[in-house]
Design a protein around this motif. Structure first.
Motif, PDB file in Angstrom:
ATOM      1  N   PRO A  95     -83.518  94.992 -34.207  1.00 43.12           N
ATOM      2  CA  PRO A  95     -83.136  94.920 -32.797  1.00 43.12           C
ATOM      3  C   PRO A  95     -82.290  96.091 -32.318  1.00 43.12           C
ATOM      4  CG  PRO A  95     -82.748  92.828 -33.908  1.00 43.12           C
ATOM      5  CD  PRO A  95     -83.039  93.842 -34.976  1.00 43.12           C
ATOM      6  N   SER A  96     -81.728  96.857 -33.243  1.00 41.42           N
ATOM      7  CA  SER A  96     -80.907  97.995 -32.845  1.00 41.42           C
ATOM      8  C   SER A  96     -81.702  99.292 -32.746  1.00 41.42           C
ATOM      9  CB  SER A  96     -79.755  98.189 -33.838  1.00 41.42           C
ATOM     10  OG  SER A  96     -80.249  98.556 -35.122  1.00 41.42           O
ATOM     11  N   ASP A  97     -82.983  99.248 -33.119  1.00 37.45           N
ATOM     12  CA  ASP A  97     -83.822 100.449 -33.075  1.00 37.45           C
ATOM     13  C   ASP A  97     -84.459 100.572 -31.693  1.00 37.45           C
ATOM     14  OD1 ASP A  97     -85.390 102.653 -33.569  1.00 37.45           O
ATOM     15  OD2 ASP A  97     -86.828 101.599 -34.861  1.00 37.45           O
ATOM     16  N   PHE A  98     -83.661 100.989 -30.719  1.00 38.00           N
ATOM     17  CA  PHE A  98     -84.149 101.051 -29.350  1.00 38.00           C
ATOM     18  C   PHE A  98     -85.202 102.141 -29.173  1.00 38.00           C
ATOM     19  CE2 PHE A  98     -79.636  99.615 -29.087  1.00 38.00           C
ATOM     20  CZ  PHE A  98     -79.929  98.292 -28.824  1.00 38.00           C
ATOM     21  N   ALA A  99     -85.066 103.253 -29.892  1.00 41.85           N
ATOM     22  CA  ALA A  99     -86.083 104.300 -29.812  1.00 41.85           C
ATOM     23  C   ALA A  99     -87.413 103.778 -30.339  1.00 41.85           C
ATOM     24  CB  ALA A  99     -85.641 105.536 -30.595  1.00 41.85           C
ATOM     25  N   GLY A 100     -87.366 103.008 -31.433  1.00 41.08           N
ATOM     26  CA  GLY A 100     -88.592 102.431 -31.978  1.00 41.08           C
ATOM     27  C   GLY A 100     -89.244 101.456 -31.012  1.00 41.08           C
ATOM     28  N   MET A 101     -88.421 100.661 -30.312  1.00 41.96           N
ATOM     29  CA  MET A 101     -88.956  99.743 -29.307  1.00 41.96           C
ATOM     30  C   MET A 101     -89.748 100.502 -28.248  1.00 41.96           C
ATOM     31  SD  MET A 101     -85.785  97.215 -28.409  1.00 41.96           S
ATOM     32  CE  MET A 101     -84.667  96.604 -29.663  1.00 41.96           C
ATOM     33  N   LEU A 102     -89.151 101.576 -27.746  1.00 41.27           N
ATOM     34  CA  LEU A 102     -89.787 102.328 -26.677  1.00 41.27           C
ATOM     35  C   LEU A 102     -91.028 103.067 -27.159  1.00 41.27           C
ATOM     36  CD1 LEU A 102     -86.510 103.640 -25.045  1.00 41.27           C
ATOM     37  CD2 LEU A 102     -88.067 101.968 -24.070  1.00 41.27           C
ATOM     38  N   ARG A 103     -90.973 103.582 -28.381  1.00 43.37           N
ATOM     39  CA  ARG A 103     -92.169 104.240 -28.934  1.00 43.37           C
ATOM     40  C   ARG A 103     -93.315 103.241 -29.071  1.00 43.37           C
ATOM     41  NH1 ARG A 103     -88.446 107.233 -32.125  1.00 43.37           N
ATOM     42  NH2 ARG A 103     -88.521 105.648 -33.748  1.00 43.37           N
ATOM     43  N   GLY A 104     -93.007 102.030 -29.536  1.00 41.20           N
ATOM     44  CA  GLY A 104     -94.032 101.006 -29.666  1.00 41.20           C
ATOM     45  C   GLY A 104     -94.652 100.671 -28.321  1.00 41.20           C
ATOM     46  N   TYR A 105     -93.812 100.576 -27.284  1.00 38.21           N
ATOM     47  CA  TYR A 105     -94.318 100.283 -25.947  1.00 38.21           C
ATOM     48  C   TYR A 105     -95.249 101.382 -25.462  1.00 38.21           C
ATOM     49  CZ  TYR A 105     -94.395  99.887 -20.880  1.00 38.21           C
ATOM     50  OH  TYR A 105     -94.798  99.822 -19.573  1.00 38.21           O
ATOM     51  N   ILE A 106     -94.850 102.630 -25.659  1.00 36.09           N
ATOM     52  CA  ILE A 106     -95.676 103.754 -25.208  1.00 36.09           C
ATOM     53  C   ILE A 106     -96.991 103.792 -25.980  1.00 36.09           C
ATOM     54  CG2 ILE A 106     -95.823 106.275 -25.136  1.00 36.09           C
ATOM     55  CD1 ILE A 106     -92.801 106.261 -24.499  1.00 36.09           C
ATOM     56  N   ASP A 107     -96.945 103.503 -27.275  1.00 38.30           N
ATOM     57  CA  ASP A 107     -98.179 103.469 -28.072  1.00 38.30           C
ATOM     58  C   ASP A 107     -99.148 102.413 -27.552  1.00 38.30           C
ATOM     59  OD1 ASP A 107     -97.236 105.478 -29.687  1.00 38.30           O
ATOM     60  OD2 ASP A 107     -96.612 104.147 -31.325  1.00 38.30           O
ATOM     61  N   ARG A 108     -98.604 101.262 -27.151  1.00 40.50           N
ATOM     62  CA  ARG A 108     -99.460 100.163 -26.687  1.00 40.50           C
ATOM     63  C   ARG A 108     -99.920 100.342 -25.246  1.00 40.50           C
ATOM     64  NH1 ARG A 108     -95.698  97.477 -30.025  1.00 40.50           N
ATOM     65  NH2 ARG A 108     -94.210  97.251 -28.304  1.00 40.50           N
ATOM     66  N   MET A 109     -99.065 100.890 -24.411  1.00 49.09           N
ATOM     67  CA  MET A 109     -99.330 100.899 -22.978  1.00 49.09           C
ATOM     68  C   MET A 109     -99.558 102.278 -22.368  1.00 49.09           C
ATOM     69  SD  MET A 109     -99.331  97.758 -22.147  1.00 49.09           S
ATOM     70  CE  MET A 109     -98.805  96.170 -22.794  1.00 49.09           C
ATOM     71  N   GLY A 110     -99.360 103.328 -23.144  1.00 42.46           N
ATOM     72  CA  GLY A 110     -99.447 104.674 -22.592  1.00 42.46           C
ATOM     73  C   GLY A 110    -100.809 105.008 -22.002  1.00 42.46           C
ATOM     74  N   LEU A 111    -101.885 104.768 -22.771  1.00 37.29           N
ATOM     75  CA  LEU A 111    -103.226 105.118 -22.306  1.00 37.29           C
ATOM     76  C   LEU A 111    -103.632 104.334 -21.059  1.00 37.29           C
ATOM     77  CD1 LEU A 111    -105.936 106.525 -22.478  1.00 37.29           C
ATOM     78  CD2 LEU A 111    -106.648 104.812 -24.183  1.00 37.29           C
ATOM     79  N   PRO A 112    -103.567 102.984 -21.064  1.00 39.41           N
ATOM     80  CA  PRO A 112    -103.987 102.272 -19.853  1.00 39.41           C
ATOM     81  C   PRO A 112    -103.133 102.611 -18.636  1.00 39.41           C
ATOM     82  CG  PRO A 112    -102.958 100.763 -21.430  1.00 39.41           C
ATOM     83  CD  PRO A 112    -103.193 102.044 -22.143  1.00 39.41           C
ATOM     84  N   THR A 113    -101.839 102.887 -18.854  1.00 34.93           N
ATOM     85  CA  THR A 113    -100.991 103.251 -17.726  1.00 34.93           C
ATOM     86  C   THR A 113    -101.418 104.580 -17.135  1.00 34.93           C
ATOM     87  OG1 THR A 113     -99.101 102.051 -18.664  1.00 34.93           O
ATOM     88  CG2 THR A 113     -98.624 103.718 -16.999  1.00 34.93           C
ATOM     89  N   ALA A 114    -101.599 105.587 -17.998  1.00 34.49           N
ATOM     90  CA  ALA A 114    -102.010 106.907 -17.522  1.00 34.49           C
ATOM     91  C   ALA A 114    -103.391 106.845 -16.864  1.00 34.49           C
ATOM     92  CB  ALA A 114    -102.027 107.903 -18.683  1.00 34.49           C
ATOM     93  N   GLU A 115    -104.288 106.071 -17.445  1.00 32.91           N
ATOM     94  CA  GLU A 115    -105.638 105.938 -16.906  1.00 32.91           C
ATOM     95  C   GLU A 115    -105.616 105.281 -15.528  1.00 32.91           C
ATOM     96  OE1 GLU A 115    -109.570 104.685 -19.156  1.00 32.91           O
ATOM     97  OE2 GLU A 115    -108.423 102.910 -18.542  1.00 32.91           O
ATOM     98  N   LEU A 116    -104.844 104.208 -15.406  1.00 30.01           N
ATOM     99  CA  LEU A 116    -104.795 103.476 -14.150  1.00 30.01           C
ATOM    100  C   LEU A 116    -104.193 104.332 -13.042  1.00 30.01           C
ATOM    101  CD1 LEU A 116    -105.416 100.698 -12.911  1.00 30.01           C
ATOM    102  CD2 LEU A 116    -103.058 100.040 -13.424  1.00 30.01           C
ATOM    103  N   TYR A 117    -103.099 105.031 -13.344  1.00 28.58           N
ATOM    104  CA  TYR A 117    -102.459 105.852 -12.327  1.00 28.58           C
ATOM    105  C   TYR A 117    -103.275 107.094 -11.997  1.00 28.58           C
ATOM    106  CZ  TYR A 117     -98.127 103.219 -11.925  1.00 28.58           C
ATOM    107  OH  TYR A 117     -97.198 102.246 -11.641  1.00 28.58           O
ATOM    108  N   THR A 118    -104.045 107.579 -12.947  1.00 32.65           N
ATOM    109  CA  THR A 118    -104.819 108.793 -12.713  1.00 32.65           C
ATOM    110  C   THR A 118    -106.161 108.503 -12.053  1.00 32.65           C
ATOM    111  OG1 THR A 118    -103.816 109.835 -14.651  1.00 32.65           O
ATOM    112  CG2 THR A 118    -105.831 110.832 -13.792  1.00 32.65           C
ATOM    113  N   GLN A 119    -106.887 107.514 -12.564  1.00 35.60           N
ATOM    114  CA  GLN A 119    -108.242 107.255 -12.094  1.00 35.60           C
ATOM    115  C   GLN A 119    -108.338 106.094 -11.118  1.00 35.60           C
ATOM    116  OE1 GLN A 119    -110.399 106.668 -15.780  1.00 35.60           O
ATOM    117  NE2 GLN A 119    -110.754 108.861 -16.023  1.00 35.60           N
ATOM    118  N   GLY A 120    -107.321 105.260 -11.057  1.00 41.02           N
ATOM    119  CA  GLY A 120    -107.390 104.095 -10.195  1.00 41.02           C
ATOM    120  C   GLY A 120    -108.119 102.951 -10.872  1.00 41.02           C
TER     121      GLY A 120
END
Length: 241
Positions: A175-200
């Motif tokens: 629970p103290s690994d906040f950088a790891g939390m955020l990296r995990g989120y970006i790994d899971r959500m980075g592609l669909p987020t970028a795709e949605l904002y870029t392509q609609g």
């Protein structure tokens, strides 16, 4: 938020004790939640529970002091070199630095629980979002909106809301690994987020048209459509700028 006054005596040991208690509280609140008791904070800070009450008046007074300190430090951190980029990028940078990682944990915990810091934190990032979105619109890299302020708030709330839900569904082993939390989120959500904002998402404007009809039916005195084609939802690959 109400400020908790500093001692007027100028006693530096008194100020040091306050800072030690505050920092201990920030770390424990971020890791374990705001149900953490005064005695646990006192033990972590190496002081008595009575001293905490002497300095802050109550646990709520301590919480308010923590809120103010965290928000102030996040603002200072942004001024020093992370003005550009998304909120997630700023939090990732902070979480990767040992001395600022507890601030990230406290901020995330505050967003989960609501309250004054959560509101101030979101308002702060909404203001930032308005600026970088306006820059993008001026540069032609972001489409204009019928309501720029509302869009900036939506982007901010949606981003942090998705982050909070993802962390709840994917609790970290540490629970103290906040950088790891955020990296995990970006790994899971980075592609669909970028795709949605870029392509609609939609290939036509039927959803927007239906909403505008609902929000501003014919014959009303509503604002009407913007001069620019802010609501265009051209499908990916169209040649329109």
């Amino acid at each position: 938020m109400r400020s908790v006054e500093e001692p007027a005596s100028g006693d530096t040991s008194d100020l040091t004790a306050r800072a030690r208690v505050r920092d201990a509280a920030i770390g424990l609140f971020g890791r374990n939640g705001f149900g953490t008791g005064v005695r646990a904070i006192a033990e972590d800070a190496g002081v008595s529970a009575g001293l905490i009450l002497h300095h802050f008046g109550s646990k709520e007074g301590l919480r308010q002091s923590c809120d103010e300190h965290v928000l102030r430090m996040i603002r200072e951190y942004k001024k020093k070199g992370v003005q550009a980029g998304s909120a997630e990028q700023m939090l990732m940078a902070m979480a990767s630095v040992e001395e600022s990682a507890p601030l990230v944990g406290y901020a995330l915990r505050s967003l989960q629980s609501g309250g004054n810091l959560a509101k101030s934190f979101i308002d702060h990032f909404v203001a930032d979002a308005e600026e970088w979105i306006a820059d993008g619109v001026a540069a032609g890299t972001i489409r204009p909106s019928r309501d720029e302020k509302a869009r900036a708030r939506f982007v901010t709330v949606q981003g942090f809301g998705a982050l909070m839900l993802d962390l709840a569904l994917n609790p970290p082993e540490d629970p103290s690994d906040f950088a790891g939390m955020l990296r995990g989120y970006i790994d899971r959500m980075g592609l669909p987020t970028a795709e949605l904002y870029t392509q609609g998402l939609m290939t036509d404007s039927s959803m927007l048209d239906a909403y505008l009809m609902y929000a501003d039916p014919p014959g009303s005195d509503g604002p009407g459509p913007p001069e620019q084609d802010a609501g265009s939802t051209d499908a990916p690959g169209d040649d329109k700028p």
